[in-house]
Design an enzyme around this catalytic site. Sequence first.
Site, PDB file in Angstrom:
ATOM      1  N   HIS A 229      -3.625  -5.115   0.659  1.00  0.00           N
ATOM      2  CA  HIS A 229      -3.103  -5.461   1.987  1.00  0.00           C
ATOM      3  C   HIS A 229      -3.093  -6.971   2.218  1.00  0.00           C
ATOM      4  O   HIS A 229      -3.975  -7.518   2.878  1.00  0.00           O
ATOM      5  CB  HIS A 229      -3.940  -4.777   3.077  1.00  0.00           C
ATOM      6  CG  HIS A 229      -3.665  -3.331   3.227  1.00  0.00           C
ATOM      7  ND1 HIS A 229      -2.693  -2.838   4.080  1.00  0.00           N
ATOM      8  CD2 HIS A 229      -4.210  -2.252   2.611  1.00  0.00           C
ATOM      9  CE1 HIS A 229      -2.663  -1.521   3.996  1.00  0.00           C
ATOM     10  NE2 HIS A 229      -3.573  -1.136   3.111  1.00  0.00           N
TER      11      HIS A 229
ATOM     12  N   CYS B 124       0.828  -1.208   0.000  1.00  0.00           N
ATOM     13  CA  CYS B 124       0.000   0.000   0.000  1.00  0.00           C
ATOM     14  C   CYS B 124       0.870   1.268   0.000  1.00  0.00           C
ATOM     15  O   CYS B 124       1.496   1.558  -1.001  1.00  0.00           O
ATOM     16  CB  CYS B 124      -1.004  -0.027   1.158  1.00  0.00           C
ATOM     17  SG  CYS B 124      -2.395   1.113   0.898  1.00  0.00           S
TER      18      CYS B 124
ATOM     19  N   GLU C 117      -1.389  -8.632   4.235  1.00  0.00           N
ATOM     20  CA  GLU C 117      -1.293  -8.952   5.670  1.00  0.00           C
ATOM     21  C   GLU C 117      -2.668  -9.016   6.321  1.00  0.00           C
ATOM     22  O   GLU C 117      -2.807  -9.591   7.422  1.00  0.00           O
ATOM     23  CB  GLU C 117      -0.395  -7.933   6.381  1.00  0.00           C
ATOM     24  CG  GLU C 117      -1.036  -6.627   6.793  1.00  0.00           C
ATOM     25  CD  GLU C 117      -1.309  -5.649   5.654  1.00  0.00           C
ATOM     26  OE1 GLU C 117      -1.876  -4.565   5.920  1.00  0.00           O
ATOM     27  OE2 GLU C 117      -0.955  -5.969   4.487  1.00  0.00           O
TER      28      GLU C 117
END
Length: 215
Positions: A188, A91, A190
């Site tokens: 994202h 990001c 994660e």
Amino acid sequence: MKKIYIYGDKEKRRNYVDALEASGAQAVVSLEPRDSEHCDALLLPGGADMDPDFYGQENSGSHGIDRSLDITELDLTKTFYESCRPILGICRGMQVLNVAFGGTLIQDLPTAAAHRWDENIGDRVHMVAVPEHSFLFGLYGKSFSVNSAHHQGVDILGGGFQTAARAGDGGIEAIQWPEKRIYAVQWHPERLVLRHKRTDAVDGKAVFTFFLENF
């Protein structure tokens, strides 16, 4: 075990730490850049907007600017690049990478409403398409669904970067510089791992595994 450096507070970077550890790496998270000296790679995480002064523009829609953070992450990028250590951007991290190598950003995407985080639903979800030369093609195929929480995006590519994914509106969703082992995604991953996995988007662990297996 490979050590991956992330600048910041460990608790605020918990999702990145968990994703790296689940992929077999050790995350080294600190507010002291010298701790990166003995790390094998750098992860540039998500966060607020960069100061557009770093890519030669006046502010026309950037928010939450922290110039000291910008300077630190740009310096870390230079250090890892010059020492030939790999870098993964996520990001904001993708935007930092692009700016670090002379690229520019779109400060507020015309289609930002389809990409930005929403307080009621959280991350947005949308499709991306990738060319066959993309590092993502072997992980997910030519098109797939990702989460999204941004309102800015890459405009002019910096350095030796190639576009590795695009959203349906044409926005750049991933970049790569394989010769330098630098990769970045605008979404994202994660938040698509472990307890954050979701049925309407890909498994984010594949991005971390790919990165770790390629150095």
